[in-house]
Design an enzyme around this catalytic site. Structure first.
Site, PDB file in Angstrom:
ATOM      1  N   SER A  94     -24.792 -30.524 -20.044  1.00 46.20           N
ATOM      2  CA  SER A  94     -23.868 -29.396 -19.903  1.00 46.20           C
ATOM      3  C   SER A  94     -23.976 -28.469 -21.103  1.00 46.20           C
ATOM      4  O   SER A  94     -24.264 -28.913 -22.231  1.00 46.20           O
ATOM      5  CB  SER A  94     -22.446 -29.956 -19.830  1.00 46.20           C
ATOM      6  OG  SER A  94     -21.499 -28.932 -19.993  1.00 46.20           O
ATOM      7  N   LYS A 126     -21.847 -36.214 -22.809  1.00 42.89           N
ATOM      8  CA  LYS A 126     -23.063 -35.427 -22.556  1.00 42.89           C
ATOM      9  C   LYS A 126     -23.942 -35.405 -23.816  1.00 42.89           C
ATOM     10  O   LYS A 126     -25.158 -35.540 -23.741  1.00 42.89           O
ATOM     11  CB  LYS A 126     -22.704 -34.016 -22.091  1.00 42.89           C
ATOM     12  CG  LYS A 126     -22.005 -33.987 -20.734  1.00 42.89           C
ATOM     13  CD  LYS A 126     -22.865 -34.609 -19.630  1.00 42.89           C
ATOM     14  CE  LYS A 126     -22.138 -34.760 -18.320  1.00 42.89           C
ATOM     15  NZ  LYS A 126     -22.873 -35.562 -17.319  1.00 42.89           N
ATOM     16  N   TYR A 181     -15.337 -36.303 -22.537  1.00 46.19           N
ATOM     17  CA  TYR A 181     -16.320 -35.865 -21.531  1.00 46.19           C
ATOM     18  C   TYR A 181     -17.499 -35.167 -22.215  1.00 46.19           C
ATOM     19  O   TYR A 181     -18.658 -35.501 -22.001  1.00 46.19           O
ATOM     20  CB  TYR A 181     -15.670 -34.909 -20.508  1.00 46.19           C
ATOM     21  CG  TYR A 181     -16.696 -34.096 -19.764  1.00 46.19           C
ATOM     22  CD1 TYR A 181     -17.443 -34.665 -18.740  1.00 46.19           C
ATOM     23  CD2 TYR A 181     -16.979 -32.777 -20.134  1.00 46.19           C
ATOM     24  CE1 TYR A 181     -18.425 -33.929 -18.096  1.00 46.19           C
ATOM     25  CE2 TYR A 181     -17.955 -32.044 -19.502  1.00 46.19           C
ATOM     26  CZ  TYR A 181     -18.680 -32.619 -18.479  1.00 46.19           C
ATOM     27  OH  TYR A 181     -19.666 -31.900 -17.864  1.00 46.19           O
TER      28      TYR A 181
HETATM   29  C1  UD1 Z   1     -15.151 -26.640 -18.022  1.00 47.67           C
HETATM   30  C2  UD1 Z   1     -15.073 -27.575 -19.182  1.00 47.67           C
HETATM   31  C3  UD1 Z   1     -16.467 -27.971 -19.568  1.00 47.67           C
HETATM   32  C4  UD1 Z   1     -17.137 -28.668 -18.410  1.00 47.67           C
HETATM   33  C5  UD1 Z   1     -17.066 -27.821 -17.173  1.00 47.67           C
HETATM   34  C6  UD1 Z   1     -17.510 -28.693 -16.024  1.00 47.67           C
HETATM   35  C7  UD1 Z   1     -13.023 -27.070 -20.439  1.00 47.67           C
HETATM   36  C8  UD1 Z   1     -12.474 -26.454 -21.675  1.00 47.67           C
HETATM   37  N1  UD1 Z   1     -14.357 -26.944 -20.283  1.00 47.67           N
HETATM   38  O1  UD1 Z   1     -15.956 -25.527 -18.398  1.00 47.67           O
HETATM   39  O2  UD1 Z   1     -16.447 -28.841 -20.667  1.00 47.67           O
HETATM   40  O3  UD1 Z   1     -18.475 -28.919 -18.697  1.00 47.67           O
HETATM   41  O4  UD1 Z   1     -15.746 -27.337 -16.942  1.00 47.67           O
HETATM   42  O5  UD1 Z   1     -16.858 -28.463 -14.857  1.00 47.67           O
HETATM   43  O6  UD1 Z   1     -12.307 -27.628 -19.658  1.00 47.67           O
HETATM   44  N2  UD1 Z   1      -9.917 -20.297 -16.160  1.00 47.67           N
HETATM   45  C9  UD1 Z   1      -8.735 -19.622 -15.901  1.00 47.67           C
HETATM   46  N3  UD1 Z   1      -7.861 -20.156 -15.027  1.00 47.67           N
HETATM   47  C10 UD1 Z   1      -8.074 -21.345 -14.381  1.00 47.67           C
HETATM   48  C11 UD1 Z   1      -9.299 -22.033 -14.640  1.00 47.67           C
HETATM   49  C12 UD1 Z   1     -10.187 -21.487 -15.543  1.00 47.67           C
HETATM   50  O7  UD1 Z   1      -8.500 -18.550 -16.458  1.00 47.67           O
HETATM   51  O8  UD1 Z   1      -7.214 -21.790 -13.602  1.00 47.67           O
HETATM   52  C13 UD1 Z   1     -10.896 -19.708 -17.100  1.00 47.67           C
HETATM   53  C14 UD1 Z   1     -11.181 -20.571 -18.312  1.00 47.67           C
HETATM   54  O9  UD1 Z   1     -10.309 -20.285 -19.349  1.00 47.67           O
HETATM   55  C15 UD1 Z   1     -12.632 -20.188 -18.611  1.00 47.67           C
HETATM   56  C16 UD1 Z   1     -13.224 -19.837 -17.247  1.00 47.67           C
HETATM   57  O10 UD1 Z   1     -12.114 -19.589 -16.408  1.00 47.67           O
HETATM   58  O11 UD1 Z   1     -12.650 -19.044 -19.392  1.00 47.67           O
HETATM   59  C17 UD1 Z   1     -14.059 -20.942 -16.665  1.00 47.67           C
HETATM   60  O12 UD1 Z   1     -13.306 -22.145 -16.683  1.00 47.67           O
HETATM   61  P1  UD1 Z   1     -13.836 -23.489 -16.011  1.00 47.67           P
HETATM   62  O13 UD1 Z   1     -14.245 -23.216 -14.608  1.00 47.67           O
HETATM   63  O14 UD1 Z   1     -12.811 -24.539 -16.245  1.00 47.67           O
HETATM   64  O15 UD1 Z   1     -15.174 -23.818 -16.786  1.00 47.67           O
HETATM   65  P2  UD1 Z   1     -15.425 -24.046 -18.357  1.00 47.67           P
HETATM   66  O16 UD1 Z   1     -14.192 -23.960 -19.140  1.00 47.67           O
HETATM   67  O17 UD1 Z   1     -16.523 -23.152 -18.745  1.00 47.67           O
END
Ligand code: UD1
Length: 338
Positions: free
Chosen positions: A125, A154, A150
Protein backbone atom coordinates in the site's frame (compact mmCIF):
# COMPACT_ATOMS: atom_id res chain seq x y z
CA UNK A 1 -0.75 -22.62 -15.96
CA UNK A 2 -2.10 -22.77 -12.42
CA UNK A 3 -2.09 -19.65 -10.22
CA UNK A 4 -3.19 -19.40 -6.59
CA UNK A 5 -5.10 -16.25 -5.67
CA UNK A 6 -5.63 -15.89 -1.92
CA UNK A 7 -8.47 -13.56 -1.04
CA UNK A 8 -9.68 -14.09 -4.60
CA UNK A 9 -13.30 -13.30 -3.76
CA UNK A 10 -12.46 -9.88 -2.31
CA UNK A 11 -12.61 -6.55 -4.12
CA UNK A 12 -9.23 -6.44 -5.86
CA UNK A 13 -8.84 -10.23 -5.78
CA UNK A 14 -12.01 -10.94 -7.76
CA UNK A 15 -11.15 -8.40 -10.44
CA UNK A 16 -7.69 -9.96 -10.72
CA UNK A 17 -9.14 -13.47 -11.06
CA UNK A 18 -11.17 -12.19 -14.03
CA UNK A 19 -8.10 -10.70 -15.72
CA UNK A 20 -6.07 -13.87 -15.08
CA UNK A 21 -8.77 -16.06 -16.60
CA UNK A 22 -9.08 -13.68 -19.55
CA UNK A 23 -5.36 -14.25 -20.14
CA UNK A 24 -5.78 -18.02 -20.07
CA UNK A 25 -4.51 -18.77 -16.56
CA UNK A 26 -6.11 -21.52 -14.51
CA UNK A 27 -7.06 -20.00 -11.16
CA UNK A 28 -7.39 -21.57 -7.73
CA UNK A 29 -8.91 -19.29 -5.08
CA UNK A 30 -8.50 -19.61 -1.32
CA UNK A 31 -10.79 -17.34 0.67
CA UNK A 32 -12.28 -17.60 4.17
CA UNK A 33 -15.25 -15.35 3.23
CA UNK A 34 -14.49 -13.13 6.24
CA UNK A 35 -14.96 -10.04 4.11
CA UNK A 36 -16.45 -11.48 0.91
CA UNK A 37 -19.20 -13.74 -0.35
CA UNK A 38 -19.33 -16.96 -2.32
CA UNK A 39 -21.76 -15.21 -4.72
CA UNK A 40 -18.75 -13.37 -6.14
CA UNK A 41 -17.94 -16.65 -7.94
CA UNK A 42 -21.14 -16.24 -9.97
CA UNK A 43 -20.02 -12.78 -11.04
CA UNK A 44 -16.62 -14.12 -12.11
CA UNK A 45 -18.28 -16.90 -14.13
CA UNK A 46 -20.74 -14.44 -15.69
CA UNK A 47 -17.83 -12.33 -16.98
CA UNK A 48 -15.34 -15.00 -18.02
CA UNK A 49 -17.49 -18.09 -18.61
CA UNK A 50 -15.02 -20.01 -16.47
CA UNK A 51 -15.40 -21.43 -13.00
CA UNK A 52 -12.28 -21.00 -10.88
CA UNK A 53 -11.49 -23.71 -8.33
CA UNK A 54 -12.51 -22.44 -4.90
CA UNK A 55 -11.31 -23.71 -1.52
CA UNK A 56 -12.81 -22.14 1.57
CA UNK A 57 -10.45 -22.10 4.53
CA UNK A 58 -8.58 -19.78 6.83
CA UNK A 59 -4.90 -19.41 5.96
CA UNK A 60 -4.05 -19.01 9.65
CA UNK A 61 -4.50 -22.78 9.84
CA UNK A 62 -0.95 -23.66 8.92
CA UNK A 63 -1.59 -27.37 8.44
CA UNK A 64 -4.25 -26.51 5.85
CA UNK A 65 -1.81 -24.29 3.99
CA UNK A 66 0.76 -27.13 3.97
CA UNK A 67 -1.87 -29.61 2.85
CA UNK A 68 -2.99 -27.27 0.07
CA UNK A 69 0.51 -26.93 -1.40
CA UNK A 70 1.02 -30.70 -1.11
CA UNK A 71 -2.14 -31.25 -3.16
CA UNK A 72 -1.42 -28.46 -5.65
CA UNK A 73 2.29 -28.96 -6.34
CA UNK A 74 1.77 -27.52 -9.84
CA UNK A 75 1.01 -23.96 -8.64
CA UNK A 76 3.33 -21.70 -10.64
CA UNK A 77 2.52 -18.38 -9.03
CA UNK A 78 0.80 -16.96 -5.99
CA UNK A 79 -1.01 -13.63 -5.79
CA UNK A 80 -1.59 -12.99 -2.11
CA UNK A 81 -4.50 -10.64 -1.38
CA UNK A 82 -5.89 -12.32 1.75
CA UNK A 83 -5.44 -9.81 4.58
CA UNK A 84 -7.34 -7.53 6.91
CA UNK A 85 -7.50 -3.91 5.83
CA UNK A 86 -9.45 -1.71 8.24
CA UNK A 87 -7.16 0.88 9.76
CA UNK A 88 -9.35 1.62 12.83
CA UNK A 89 -9.95 -2.06 13.59
CA UNK A 90 -6.21 -2.70 13.42
CA UNK A 91 -5.67 -0.22 16.24
CA UNK A 92 -8.24 -2.08 18.36
CA UNK A 93 -7.05 -5.56 17.46
CA UNK A 94 -3.35 -5.40 16.59
CA UNK A 95 -2.66 -9.10 17.16
CA UNK A 96 -5.45 -10.09 14.79
CA UNK A 97 -3.78 -7.92 12.12
CA UNK A 98 -0.28 -9.24 12.81
CA UNK A 99 -1.52 -12.83 12.72
CA UNK A 100 -3.68 -12.41 9.59
CA UNK A 101 -1.36 -10.22 7.59
CA UNK A 102 2.08 -11.37 8.73
CA UNK A 103 1.66 -14.86 10.25
CA UNK A 104 -0.08 -16.03 7.08
CA UNK A 105 2.53 -14.34 4.89
CA UNK A 106 5.24 -16.35 6.66
CA UNK A 107 3.33 -19.61 6.03
CA UNK A 108 2.97 -18.79 2.34
CA UNK A 109 6.67 -18.00 1.96
CA UNK A 110 7.64 -21.15 3.86
CA UNK A 111 5.73 -23.20 1.30
CA UNK A 112 7.05 -21.25 -1.69
CA UNK A 113 10.68 -21.61 -0.60
CA UNK A 114 10.25 -25.39 -0.60
CA UNK A 115 9.54 -25.27 -4.33
CA UNK A 116 12.12 -25.30 -7.15
CA UNK A 117 10.80 -21.91 -8.21
CA UNK A 118 8.41 -19.63 -6.33
CA UNK A 119 6.67 -16.61 -7.85
CA UNK A 120 4.90 -14.31 -5.43
CA UNK A 121 2.93 -11.06 -5.76
CA UNK A 122 2.16 -9.12 -2.57
CA UNK A 123 -0.53 -6.49 -1.94
CA UNK A 124 1.23 -3.55 -0.39
CA UNK A 125 0.00 0.00 0.00
CA UNK A 126 1.03 3.61 -0.53
CA UNK A 127 0.46 3.87 3.22
CA UNK A 128 4.14 2.81 3.60
CA UNK A 129 5.17 6.29 2.40
CA UNK A 130 3.14 8.16 5.03
CA UNK A 131 3.23 11.86 4.14
CA UNK A 132 5.93 11.77 1.51
CA UNK A 133 8.32 14.69 1.30
CA UNK A 134 8.19 14.80 -2.49
CA UNK A 135 5.27 14.44 -4.87
CA UNK A 136 4.60 12.51 -7.02
CA UNK A 137 5.88 9.63 -4.91
CA UNK A 138 8.58 7.43 -6.38
CA UNK A 139 9.31 3.90 -5.16
CA UNK A 140 12.59 5.00 -3.60
CA UNK A 141 10.87 7.52 -1.31
CA UNK A 142 11.63 6.64 2.30
CA UNK A 143 9.23 4.42 4.21
CA UNK A 144 7.81 6.43 7.12
CA UNK A 145 6.85 5.13 10.57
CA UNK A 146 3.45 3.48 10.25
CA UNK A 147 0.36 5.27 11.62
CA UNK A 148 -1.44 2.02 12.48
CA UNK A 149 -0.86 -1.71 12.95
CA UNK A 150 -2.47 -2.17 9.52
CA UNK A 151 0.10 0.13 7.93
CA UNK A 152 2.84 -1.60 9.87
CA UNK A 153 1.82 -5.00 8.49
CA UNK A 154 2.41 -3.67 4.98
CA UNK A 155 5.85 -2.30 5.87
CA UNK A 156 6.95 -5.37 7.80
CA UNK A 157 5.35 -7.62 5.17
CA UNK A 158 7.59 -6.06 2.53
CA UNK A 159 10.64 -6.55 4.79
CA UNK A 160 9.78 -10.20 5.40
CA UNK A 161 9.56 -10.81 1.66
CA UNK A 162 12.75 -8.86 0.92
CA UNK A 163 14.73 -10.76 3.57
CA UNK A 164 13.37 -14.10 2.37
CA UNK A 165 14.22 -13.31 -1.26
CA UNK A 166 17.73 -12.29 -0.18
CA UNK A 167 18.58 -15.83 0.87
CA UNK A 168 16.34 -17.70 -1.59
CA UNK A 169 17.41 -16.99 -5.16
CA UNK A 170 14.69 -19.34 -6.45
CA UNK A 171 11.99 -17.16 -4.93
CA UNK A 172 10.94 -14.10 -6.94
CA UNK A 173 8.53 -11.55 -5.55
CA UNK A 174 6.94 -8.26 -6.48
CA UNK A 175 5.27 -5.96 -3.95
CA UNK A 176 2.63 -3.72 -5.51
CA UNK A 177 1.98 -0.53 -3.58
CA UNK A 178 -1.62 0.38 -4.30
CA UNK A 179 -2.76 3.96 -4.11
CA UNK A 180 -6.59 4.17 -3.82
CA UNK A 181 -8.33 1.40 -5.79
CA UNK A 182 -11.97 2.27 -6.55
CA UNK A 183 -14.73 1.49 -9.04
CA UNK A 184 -16.18 -1.80 -10.22
CA UNK A 185 -16.05 -4.09 -13.22
CA UNK A 186 -17.76 -2.39 -16.22
CA UNK A 187 -20.15 -5.37 -16.52
CA UNK A 188 -21.22 -4.63 -12.92
CA UNK A 189 -21.03 -8.37 -12.22
CA UNK A 190 -18.44 -7.74 -9.47
CA UNK A 191 -17.49 -4.71 -7.36
CA UNK A 192 -16.76 -3.58 -3.83
CA UNK A 193 -18.88 -5.04 -1.01
CA UNK A 194 -17.94 -3.22 2.19
CA UNK A 195 -19.40 -4.77 5.33
CA UNK A 196 -21.15 -2.24 7.60
CA UNK A 197 -20.41 1.46 7.35
CA UNK A 198 -17.75 2.07 4.68
CA UNK A 199 -14.56 3.70 5.93
CA UNK A 200 -13.35 4.57 2.45
CA UNK A 201 -14.50 7.60 0.52
CA UNK A 202 -15.93 6.18 -2.70
CA UNK A 203 -18.23 3.49 -1.27
CA UNK A 204 -19.42 6.04 1.28
CA UNK A 205 -20.27 8.43 -1.56
CA UNK A 206 -22.17 5.84 -3.59
CA UNK A 207 -24.05 4.58 -0.53
CA UNK A 208 -25.03 8.17 0.25
CA UNK A 209 -26.08 8.57 -3.38
CA UNK A 210 -28.50 5.61 -3.17
CA UNK A 211 -29.85 6.82 0.17
CA UNK A 212 -28.29 4.15 2.37
CA UNK A 213 -26.33 6.85 4.26
CA UNK A 214 -27.76 10.24 5.00
CA UNK A 215 -24.73 12.41 4.50
CA UNK A 216 -21.04 12.19 3.66
CA UNK A 217 -18.68 13.83 6.14
CA UNK A 218 -15.74 15.44 4.37
CA UNK A 219 -12.83 15.20 6.77
CA UNK A 220 -11.34 18.70 6.79
CA UNK A 221 -11.22 21.55 4.26
CA UNK A 222 -8.33 23.45 5.82
CA UNK A 223 -5.46 21.42 4.37
CA UNK A 224 -2.80 23.20 2.31
CA UNK A 225 -4.25 22.03 -1.03
CA UNK A 226 -6.12 23.85 -3.84
CA UNK A 227 -9.56 23.49 -2.28
CA UNK A 228 -8.47 22.58 1.27
CA UNK A 229 -9.41 18.88 1.07
CA UNK A 230 -6.98 15.95 0.98
CA UNK A 231 -5.57 14.65 -2.27
CA UNK A 232 -5.33 10.98 -3.25
CA UNK A 233 -4.60 8.96 -6.37
CA UNK A 234 -7.84 7.08 -7.16
CA UNK A 235 -7.20 4.19 -9.54
CA UNK A 236 -9.77 1.98 -11.25
CA UNK A 237 -9.75 -1.54 -9.81
CA UNK A 238 -9.58 -3.11 -13.29
CA UNK A 239 -6.36 -1.20 -13.97
CA UNK A 240 -5.03 -2.49 -10.63
CA UNK A 241 -6.09 -6.05 -11.53
CA UNK A 242 -4.35 -5.88 -14.92
CA UNK A 243 -1.13 -4.76 -13.23
CA UNK A 244 -1.13 -8.01 -11.24
CA UNK A 245 -1.26 -10.03 -14.43
CA UNK A 246 1.65 -8.17 -16.02
CA UNK A 247 3.65 -8.39 -12.78
CA UNK A 248 3.05 -12.14 -12.68
CA UNK A 249 4.05 -12.48 -16.34
CA UNK A 250 7.24 -10.57 -15.58
CA UNK A 251 8.14 -13.21 -12.98
CA UNK A 252 7.05 -16.18 -15.08
CA UNK A 253 9.04 -14.90 -18.08
CA UNK A 254 12.02 -14.09 -15.83
CA UNK A 255 12.02 -10.47 -16.95
CA UNK A 256 12.52 -9.22 -13.39
CA UNK A 257 15.76 -7.38 -12.70
CA UNK A 258 16.14 -8.66 -9.16
CA UNK A 259 14.21 -11.29 -7.23
CA UNK A 260 12.49 -8.66 -5.10
CA UNK A 261 10.94 -5.62 -6.74
CA UNK A 262 8.48 -2.92 -5.71
CA UNK A 263 6.09 -0.96 -7.94
CA UNK A 264 3.60 1.82 -7.35
CA UNK A 265 0.12 1.27 -8.76
CA UNK A 266 -1.51 4.63 -9.28
CA UNK A 267 -2.67 6.89 -12.09
CA UNK A 268 -0.15 9.61 -11.33
CA UNK A 269 -2.95 12.12 -10.92
CA UNK A 270 -4.08 13.47 -7.55
CA UNK A 271 -7.73 14.33 -6.91
CA UNK A 272 -9.14 16.17 -3.93
CA UNK A 273 -12.15 14.92 -1.96
CA UNK A 274 -14.26 17.73 -3.47
CA UNK A 275 -13.12 16.74 -6.98
CA UNK A 276 -14.21 13.17 -6.30
CA UNK A 277 -17.61 14.45 -5.17
CA UNK A 278 -17.89 16.60 -8.32
CA UNK A 279 -17.03 13.64 -10.50
CA UNK A 280 -19.70 11.57 -8.75
CA UNK A 281 -22.29 14.31 -9.26
CA UNK A 282 -21.36 14.61 -12.92
CA UNK A 283 -21.59 10.90 -13.82
CA UNK A 284 -24.65 10.19 -11.64
CA UNK A 285 -26.64 13.36 -12.23
CA UNK A 286 -27.33 13.31 -8.47
CA UNK A 287 -26.59 16.03 -5.95
CA UNK A 288 -24.56 14.58 -3.07
CA UNK A 289 -25.49 15.51 0.48
CA UNK A 290 -22.22 16.28 2.25
CA UNK A 291 -20.86 18.50 4.97
CA UNK A 292 -17.38 19.55 6.04
CA UNK A 293 -16.34 18.20 9.43
CA UNK A 294 -13.08 18.04 11.40
CA UNK A 295 -9.99 16.37 10.04
CA UNK A 296 -9.70 12.59 10.52
CA UNK A 297 -6.74 11.53 12.66
CA UNK A 298 -3.93 9.94 10.68
CA UNK A 299 -4.87 11.30 7.24
CA UNK A 300 -1.97 12.43 5.09
CA UNK A 301 -2.47 15.65 3.13
CA UNK A 302 -1.49 14.46 -0.31
CA UNK A 303 -0.45 11.19 -1.90
CA UNK A 304 -0.17 10.43 -5.60
CA UNK A 305 2.09 8.10 -7.49
CA UNK A 306 4.99 8.57 -9.77
CA UNK A 307 4.09 5.83 -12.23
CA UNK A 308 7.21 5.84 -14.39
CA UNK A 309 8.72 2.69 -12.94
CA UNK A 310 5.55 0.67 -13.56
CA UNK A 311 5.11 2.27 -16.99
CA UNK A 312 8.67 1.57 -18.12
CA UNK A 313 9.46 -1.74 -16.46
CA UNK A 314 6.08 -3.45 -16.31
CA UNK A 315 4.82 -1.85 -19.52
CA UNK A 316 1.64 -1.08 -17.63
CA UNK A 317 -0.35 2.10 -17.32
CA UNK A 318 -3.70 2.99 -15.79
CA UNK A 319 -6.22 3.87 -18.51
CA UNK A 320 -9.45 4.75 -16.70
CA UNK A 321 -10.24 8.28 -15.58
CA UNK A 322 -11.75 9.32 -12.26
CA UNK A 323 -15.10 9.73 -14.06
CA UNK A 324 -14.85 6.14 -15.38
CA UNK A 325 -14.16 4.91 -11.86
CA UNK A 326 -17.01 6.88 -10.31
CA UNK A 327 -19.42 5.81 -13.04
CA UNK A 328 -18.67 2.12 -12.54
CA UNK A 329 -18.83 2.48 -8.73
CA UNK A 330 -22.22 4.18 -9.08
CA UNK A 331 -23.58 1.60 -11.56
CA UNK A 332 -22.47 -1.18 -9.19
CA UNK A 333 -24.00 0.46 -6.12
CA UNK A 334 -27.36 0.88 -7.87
CA UNK A 335 -27.28 -2.68 -9.13
CA UNK A 336 -26.65 -4.26 -5.72
CA UNK A 337 -29.27 -2.12 -3.97
CA UNK A 338 -31.98 -3.09 -6.47
C1 UD1 B 1 -7.21 4.49 3.87
C2 UD1 B 1 -6.22 4.22 4.96
C3 UD1 B 1 -5.01 3.58 4.36
C4 UD1 B 1 -5.40 2.28 3.70
C5 UD1 B 1 -6.52 2.49 2.73
C6 UD1 B 1 -7.02 1.12 2.33
C7 UD1 B 1 -6.58 5.88 6.74
C8 UD1 B 1 -6.05 7.10 7.39
N1 UD1 B 1 -5.90 5.46 5.66
O1 UD1 B 1 -6.58 5.31 2.89
O2 UD1 B 1 -4.05 3.32 5.34
O3 UD1 B 1 -4.32 1.73 3.02
O4 UD1 B 1 -7.58 3.25 3.31
O5 UD1 B 1 -8.36 1.04 2.13
O6 UD1 B 1 -7.55 5.32 7.18
N2 UD1 B 1 -12.76 10.82 3.40
C9 UD1 B 1 -13.78 11.68 3.76
N3 UD1 B 1 -14.92 11.16 4.25
C10 UD1 B 1 -15.13 9.82 4.42
C11 UD1 B 1 -14.08 8.93 4.03
C12 UD1 B 1 -12.91 9.47 3.54
O7 UD1 B 1 -13.65 12.89 3.63
O8 UD1 B 1 -16.20 9.41 4.90
C13 UD1 B 1 -11.51 11.38 2.83
C14 UD1 B 1 -10.28 11.07 3.65
O9 UD1 B 1 -10.05 12.04 4.61
C15 UD1 B 1 -9.21 11.02 2.56
C16 UD1 B 1 -9.95 10.54 1.31
O10 UD1 B 1 -11.32 10.77 1.58
O11 UD1 B 1 -8.75 12.30 2.31
C17 UD1 B 1 -9.73 9.08 1.03
O12 UD1 B 1 -10.01 8.33 2.20
P1 UD1 B 1 -10.02 6.74 2.21
O13 UD1 B 1 -10.89 6.24 1.12
O14 UD1 B 1 -10.32 6.30 3.60
O15 UD1 B 1 -8.55 6.33 1.80
P2 UD1 B 1 -7.14 6.72 2.47
O16 UD1 B 1 -7.31 7.54 3.67
O17 UD1 B 1 -6.29 7.26 1.41
Amino acid sequence: MKILVTGGLGFIGSHTVVELQNEGFEVVIIDNLSNSSEDVLDGIVAITGQQPVFEKFDLREKSKVQDFFARHHDIEGVIHFAASKAVGESVEEPLLYYENNLGVLVYMLQELTKKDKGNFIFSSSCTVYGQADKLPITEDAPVKPAESPYGNTKQVGEEIIRDTCNVNPDLSAIALRYFNPVGAHPTVEIGELPIGVPQNLVPFITQTGVGLREQLSVFGDDYPTNDGTCIRDYIHVVDVAKAHVVALQRLLNKKNESNYEVFNLGTGKGSSVLEVIKSFEKVSGEKLNYKIVDRRAGDVIQAYADTQKANNELGWKAHSTLDDSMKSAWDWERKIRN
